[in-house]
Each structure stands twice: as C-alpha cells, then as structure tokens.
Motif scaffolding. Structure first.
Motif, PDB file in Angstrom:
ATOM      1  N   SER A   1       0.817  -1.176   0.178  1.00 44.13           N
ATOM      2  CA  SER A   1       0.153  -0.115  -0.248  1.00 44.13           C
ATOM      3  C   SER A   1       1.128   1.231   0.160  1.00 44.13           C
ATOM      4  O   SER A   1       1.829   1.127   0.338  1.00 44.13           O
ATOM      5  N   ALA A   2      -0.011   2.799  -0.071  1.00 48.59           N
ATOM      6  CA  ALA A   2       1.191   3.570  -0.062  1.00 48.59           C
ATOM      7  C   ALA A   2       1.533   3.505   1.414  1.00 48.59           C
ATOM      8  O   ALA A   2       2.696   4.220   1.243  1.00 48.59           O
ATOM      9  N   ALA A   3       0.857   3.704   1.991  1.00 47.98           N
ATOM     10  CA  ALA A   3       0.825   3.449   3.137  1.00 47.98           C
ATOM     11  C   ALA A   3       2.338   3.181   3.706  1.00 47.98           C
ATOM     12  O   ALA A   3       3.176   3.331   4.605  1.00 47.98           O
TER      13      ALA A   3
ATOM     14  N   ARG B   1       1.350  11.712  -2.942  1.00 47.17           N
ATOM     15  CA  ARG B   1       1.204  12.562  -2.578  1.00 47.17           C
ATOM     16  C   ARG B   1       1.349  12.149  -1.354  1.00 47.17           C
ATOM     17  O   ARG B   1       2.102  13.586  -0.508  1.00 47.17           O
ATOM     18  N   GLY B   2       1.461  11.402  -0.844  1.00 45.06           N
ATOM     19  CA  GLY B   2       2.025  10.975   0.667  1.00 45.06           C
ATOM     20  C   GLY B   2       4.042  11.285   0.319  1.00 45.06           C
ATOM     21  O   GLY B   2       4.902  11.990   1.260  1.00 45.06           O
TER      22      GLY B   2
ATOM     23  N   THR C   1       0.721   4.905  -7.052  1.00 48.69           N
ATOM     24  CA  THR C   1      -0.114   5.041  -6.051  1.00 48.69           C
ATOM     25  C   THR C   1      -0.649   7.146  -6.656  1.00 48.69           C
ATOM     26  O   THR C   1       0.221   7.494  -6.460  1.00 48.69           O
ATOM     27  N   ASP C   2      -2.104   7.442  -6.697  1.00 59.47           N
ATOM     28  CA  ASP C   2      -1.583   9.063  -5.813  1.00 59.47           C
ATOM     29  C   ASP C   2      -1.545   8.663  -4.943  1.00 59.47           C
ATOM     30  O   ASP C   2      -1.419  10.078  -4.407  1.00 59.47           O
ATOM     31  N   ASP C   3      -2.002   8.532  -4.145  1.00 59.56           N
ATOM     32  CA  ASP C   3      -1.899   8.125  -2.860  1.00 59.56           C
ATOM     33  C   ASP C   3      -0.658   8.117  -2.046  1.00 59.56           C
ATOM     34  O   ASP C   3       0.483   8.862  -1.722  1.00 59.56           O
TER      35      ASP C   3
END
Lengths: 423, 423
Positions: free
Chosen positions: B168-170, B207-208, B202-204
């Motif tokens: 995941s982005a996280a 952004r991160g 991903t967009d996330d």
C-alpha cells in the motif's frame, strides 16, 4: 600436425540467420586447418589429435570485417562533425596522403596490426591507399600476423587533392598491375580491386579496371549509396545511370561474375536492392560509420527479406572500433532506431541475426568461412567470458549476447585462423 | 592534509557547452577537497602542497551519471529485444525481485562497484530496489568506495508483480521513512526520493512522497516520456494531466523548489519542455538505453536551445555501459541520426557539448561540481591516453575526443572525488 587439433569448450555458431547452434562442453575438430564439426563426445578417429581444453570458455567462429580502411585507423574518433564528402576532403584525404611516407606507414600500421590481432576478427577486406610501398608494408604485416585478408591498393584519378590523386587512368592501371605483380608471394593476403568510389574514378579508369578484373578474375570492393550528397553527385557524374549501383554495373564492376562488396548501401532503394540481389553483390553494413558521418541507417531488414547478401564492416575510421562484436551491437541498435523513426515495417535485427552477419554472412565472401560445420575453414575465437557472467546461471545465447555488447580484447583468450593460432 | 595537493598534467574542462578550457602542462590545485583553479605556473601560496606529477596525462573533471539502476547492472546486455513496458515485466522486475535475497545483493553489488570504481565516473544518481536491506548493502558499498552518490529506495505500489510491489502507499511511505532513518550515517551517500514512474505509483503514494519531500527537502528522481506506449498509459492513468510532466507537477514532484531529475524525456513536446525549463527540472539524457529499448532519440538540441538543464545518464541496464564517456559518444551519434532522420533543424551535438553535459551539465545537480574553477568540489580523472594517441601530434581537444570514443577503464590512471583518491 600443427594445424590439426581439438578444442573443448562451449561452442556456438550460426546455422541460419535465426538459428544459433549452441553445444556446451563439446569438442570442435580442426584437421589441416579445416573444421570437421562439433561433437558432444570426441569421436574415436580424432582421439590422436592434441586436445586444447578451453572448458568453460565460449568458442565462436572468427569474425569477418567486410569493410575497413587501414590508413584511417590512425585518426579514429577525430574530425567527425562532418558529412562524408567534407570529411573526405578535410580529414581523410590529408591523412591518407601521409602514407607516401613509408616511415609513417610503418608506424601507423604497427598500431593497427596490434589491435587487429588482439581483437576477435579473423578476416577482413581492407582498403589501403594508392601508394605501392605503403600497401606493401601493410600486406607484409598482415601476412605475418596470420590473419586472412583481402587488401586493395586504392584507385583514384579524379576529384581528389593533388597529393592523393593518380595522374591518369593509365598511371593508375600501371601501378595496379605493378602492385599485383608484387603481391604474388603471400598466402593469406590477397589483392582485391579497389576503385575508391565513382566520384574518384574516371570512366577510363573504371573501364581499365573492368578489363583487369576480367583478365585476373579478382574480386572488387567499393562504396555505394552512403550519403545523400554523394548520391546526387554520382547522378550528375553518370547521368545515364538509373541508380548509383547501375553506374558500377555499366562498367561491369557490380557482381554477376565479379565477386563484389559494396560498403554502406545506406540509401539503396528498391531498384538498387534488386540489382544487388540479382547480381550477388555483398553489402558491407557499417552501422557505426553511418552514425558518425550522419549518413543514416541502412535498410538491412529489407536486404535480408529480399535475399541480398549482407556482412558487417567496421569501416574504420568512419567507425571508431575495429571489433565486429561492436558492429553487431551497433547494427542491432541502429535497426531499432530505423524501426522506430523511419519504417515500422522493418523489424529490428536480433543479436543472433547480427552474429550471423558478422560470421557466416560476411564469411561467405571468403568461401566456406564463418561456421564450424564440416568443411569450413577453421577460424575460431576462444572467449573467456567469466568476467562478463551475471551472478546467476545463463544459457549460451545469453552469454553470447553479453559478449556482443560488453566484451573487449581482454576477453579474447585465443584466436585461430585456418587452424593457425594467431593470438 | 590528505586532500590538499597539486596535480600537474594536461588539464581540460568545460567553461560553457561550446568552450573547452585546455591548459597543457599546468597545475591544478586541490585544497581541502575543493578546486582552486588551474595555473600555468604553480602559485607561490601552493608550493608547500604535495605535488603529484601526471605530466603527459589528461586530467578532466569526474564524470557524472544522472541516471542508473544499480540492481540492473547484473543483466546488462540481456533481453533487449523488447520495448520498455514488456522489458520491465519480463526482464527487469524479475531481476529486481532477486534483491529480496541479501546474499544475492552482496554478490551483484560487488561486481557493480568494481566497475564503477574502475571507470571514469565520480558521481551518480542511482535507483536501488524497493528492498531496505539490499538498499543498505548498496549504500554501504558506495560509501566505502569514495564515490559521491544519491541513492533512492524505489517506491512502487501498483502495476507491478506481486513479489515486487509494496502492499500500500502507507507501507511504501513507512518503509521510506525507515530507510531515511537508516541513511543518516553516510557522508558521501545521500538519499533521493524515487517514485519509479507514474504507472508504478498510486495517487496516494505520490501525495505521500510529496509531503515527505516538503518535510525533508530531499531531491527527487523518476522517469519521463521514455516510450510512446508508456506515455499513452500515463495519459489514461492521469486523464486530467496535460502532459506526462504535468502529471508529476500536479503532485508537486516536478522541479520548482524540488530538485528533480527526469530520465529520458525522449518524446517531450513543447509544453513539457517549457515546464521543465520553467521549473528547473534536470533531464537525464540516456542515449544508449533509448536505442536498446527502441525508445527513440531525445530532442537534446531543443532542450539546450530552450534552456532546459541536461546531464547524461548510463541508464544501466537499459544501457549496457556505465561509463559516461560512452554516453557522450552515444549522445553525439544519436543526435546525428536525429538530425538526419527526424528533424534537420536540430543540429547534431558535438563532442565538446556532450563533454559539458557529462561533467558540468549533470554535475550542477550536485552543486559546484564538474569543473576545476575556483570553488568547485574537486572531482578529477587522470587519463593515460598515450595508448590512444595517433602517430602524429594532436591538440588537447582531439585527445579528448579520442578518449570519449575509444577509452575504457584501462586508461583511467587515477580518480579523485572531493579530493579523496578512489582509484
């Protein structure tokens, strides 16, 4: 006998342009300088021959350079921000005129020979200069090296600077006959008739060379359709010719009964391509030279599709690198640019295809050369590719690709030409 | 002091893209790792410094590689009969996934480092993989080598194979923060944020990363407009973006306050070019990769005319060769093909210009790097070009051209980075 022996190693050669024979841990037989094939087990009849164990090393046919200029080796990498005709006038002709000085020729050809022996090429078709003494120095050195080459004293009697221009067709032809007389003693170094290109040769000279060719049966090498400006000029010089190739054909110096190499063919169109196919002319594809002199990208895929004979050339010093491995990599890369930028119907060349061109493709001009099949002359390069291996196990085609893209003369562990070890 | 000394030799560096400073038989001063200029006579104030006599050798600024993938070094030359996206899926991603294995990473990075130390490059911006342990191995080795590099743990959380995709982005961002924590101890090896390219993030995640960039001020490297298929895909993934570069800009990851390198830019049009110019984005021009992956030829002349910042990249292993001398030669050659085949308004690049790009052009991304002028960090390569000299005397620009076209690591006699000798 000295030139009967067995090499053991990982053996690789082209069967066809798209079929690579790979025989790991096998035996390659050389009998009196001729290949007798590759065997997974050493056949009974060859067990008496000396065995040279090259286990773990790649063994490939010697590479064939169908086009290079010996006197230009000295100025590789210099003055290349020009197109062909300006480059000839400002760089090449002044350099070639130095070879009137035999001491210079000795020095310059020594460096060239050291490079040729160290690298992976075993055969070459070579332009000398118009000078007889310098051409003799070159041929003496080539003969001593063990390489097998065809060498041409260059003919040029017009559109050339005064100090690099033969006085007349008659003078040029007389010199050529003298040179042929002087070239009889060599066993590995044979003459090839070498009209520089149409713009450098008067009609009389071309006719005289055609007569000499008929008399001697010698092969011919020249340049064809390298650069747009050159092509326009040839059309002006030969207004009756239907294409540049036709200008040679009208003098009977373009294939047919005449074994002929034409270097470049960067801009050969359908008519010229058909003419080359029908007359069995060999194209010497010189991809690096064609970039350095801004010439373009030859339609090699079309040549292959049409059944034209193709080999590779370093074109030193239009090209900077003598190794035909480099020409293979350049040929793949430039074919990709042609596909992308010029014509996406022309599928890019593969490493296997350019390996074929650089061995068997050009080798055919020398006869049965460029393979290890029974009856081929025994030219072999033993390559220590251990320093090039990735950190995992790879198959032989990938090892070969690494050699094509990454090797240099340090990886050439040994080299044989007609069964004679030359490195 | 160890990093204060004088080099004597034939010294050569770029003042501007078209002006090469050549100072034969001169003195180059290094004081505390910083260049103090080049002098025909050794100034009084530096006479106490140790003198290293490199008379007869060329001394040039260290070369800067603005784009390379450390984990791809292992498979240089393999599997290149594919375009970018297929090559990533079938060759690159499987190879990069091996770096989950630290023993493999140790082995592979050892070979890479040996090559980087032996060659003429002194600085590089490097993609690692997504793996933290392998990235630490790489950074440890680079730090020990003495080279100065920026290294990026790669971020990729979509459109990638399961074994080479962050969950995941996280997760990706958490790993990135951990990696940044672990990277504080180096003095020569600094982190650079490295979203692989738009399709992999991903967009996330983008952004991160933009937030992380603002927090840390770190530089950013990624890929841009390399291949037509890739560009079409990005347009589908980011339908609101006006061009590929704009897709990065919308995430605040495209220059401006963010020091940014974008590799390739093969197909950047006027809008993207203007955006790069206005936002100070560095183009990493990777000519050999762009041939091997059939990408095309970047409009470097246009970039220079428009005032875009440009350096050179090896893009190992889209490119096979780490040396930026090779990238200079490739850049000249490909610019000639672009002029000939694509747009004859785009004048070909010269050796002098590509020498500028490979030293000062890319060096500027590291600060005052790529020249010997007073105040520049002292990166220098001493080149024994005697084996490359022609059999007549040549001036320094011609010697440099020979080195660009013909040299390999055998000619690198010594190498200094920030005043520290690394070879």
């Amino acid at each position: 006998m000295d030139n009967s022996f067995v090499l053991k190693g990982d053996i690789c050669y082209s069967e066809t342009p798209t079929r690579l024979a790979c025989q790991p841990n096998s035996y390659l037989i050389c009998e009196n300088g001729v290949a007798r094939g590759v065997f997974p087990e050493l056949p009974e009849e060859y067990r008496g021959l000396p065995l040279r164990d090259c286990s773990g090393k790649l063994i490939v046919p010697g590479l064939v350079d169908l086009h290079m200029h010996a006197p230009q080796y000295a100025f590789r990498g210099l003055g290349m921000d020009l197109e062909l005709l300006d480059w000839l006038n400002t760089q090449t002709f002044p350099e070639e005129s130095r070879y009137a000085d035999t001491a210079y020729a000795e020095r310059a050809y020594q460096a060239l020979l050291a490079d040729l022996v160290a690298g992976p090429n075993t055969r070459a078709c070579i332009f000398s200069t118009l000078h007889l003494p310098a051409t003799k120095i070159l041929m003496d050195r080539l003969e001593a090296s063990g390489l097998v080459t065809m060498v041409g004293k260059v003919n040029m009697d017009r559109n050339s600077p005064e100090n690099l221009c033969e006085k007349s067709a008659a003078d040029s032809l007389a010199d050529t006959r003298r040179w042929l007389e002087d070239s009889r003693s060599y066993s590995r170094t044979t003459p090839i008739l070498t009209p520089r290109f149409i713009p450098s040769c008067t009609d009389d000279l071309m006719r005289g060379l055609a007569d000499l060719q008929k008399e001697t049966g010698l092969p011919v090498q020249s340049h064809l359709s390298e650069n747009p400006g050159e092509i326009t000029w040839v059309q002006e010089l030969c207004p009756d010719s239907s294409c540049y190739g036709d200008a040679y054909a009208r003098f009977d110096l373009f294939g047919g009964d005449v074994p002929t190499i034409m270097a470049h063919c960067t801009w050969s169109g359908p008519e010229e391509t058909e003419l080359m196919r029908d007359r069995g002319v060999y194209v010497a594809h010189c991809p690096q030279s064609n970039t350095n002199l801004s010439s373009g990208i030859a339609p090699v895929r079309t040549f292959l599709n049409e059944g034209v004979r193709v080999g590779l050339g370093s074109d030193v010093a239009g090209g900077c690198h003598a190794s035909i491995f480099r020409a293979m990599a350049d040929a793949v890369q430039m074919s990709k640019m042609r596909w992308r930028l010029v014509d996406d119907a022309d599928k890019a060349l593969t490493v296997e295809e350019t390996f074929f061109l650089g061995t068997r493709g050009g080798g055919a001009f020398f006869g049965q050369v460029g393979s290890f099949e029974d009856g081929f002359e025994f030219d072999a390069v033993v390559i220590d590719d251990a320093p090039l291996l990735p950190p995992y196990s790879v198959e032989m085609p990938d090892r070969l690709a690494r050699v094509v893209y990454l090797s240099d003369d340090r990886h050439v562990a040994a080299k044989f030409v007609r069964g004679k070890q030359v490195k």
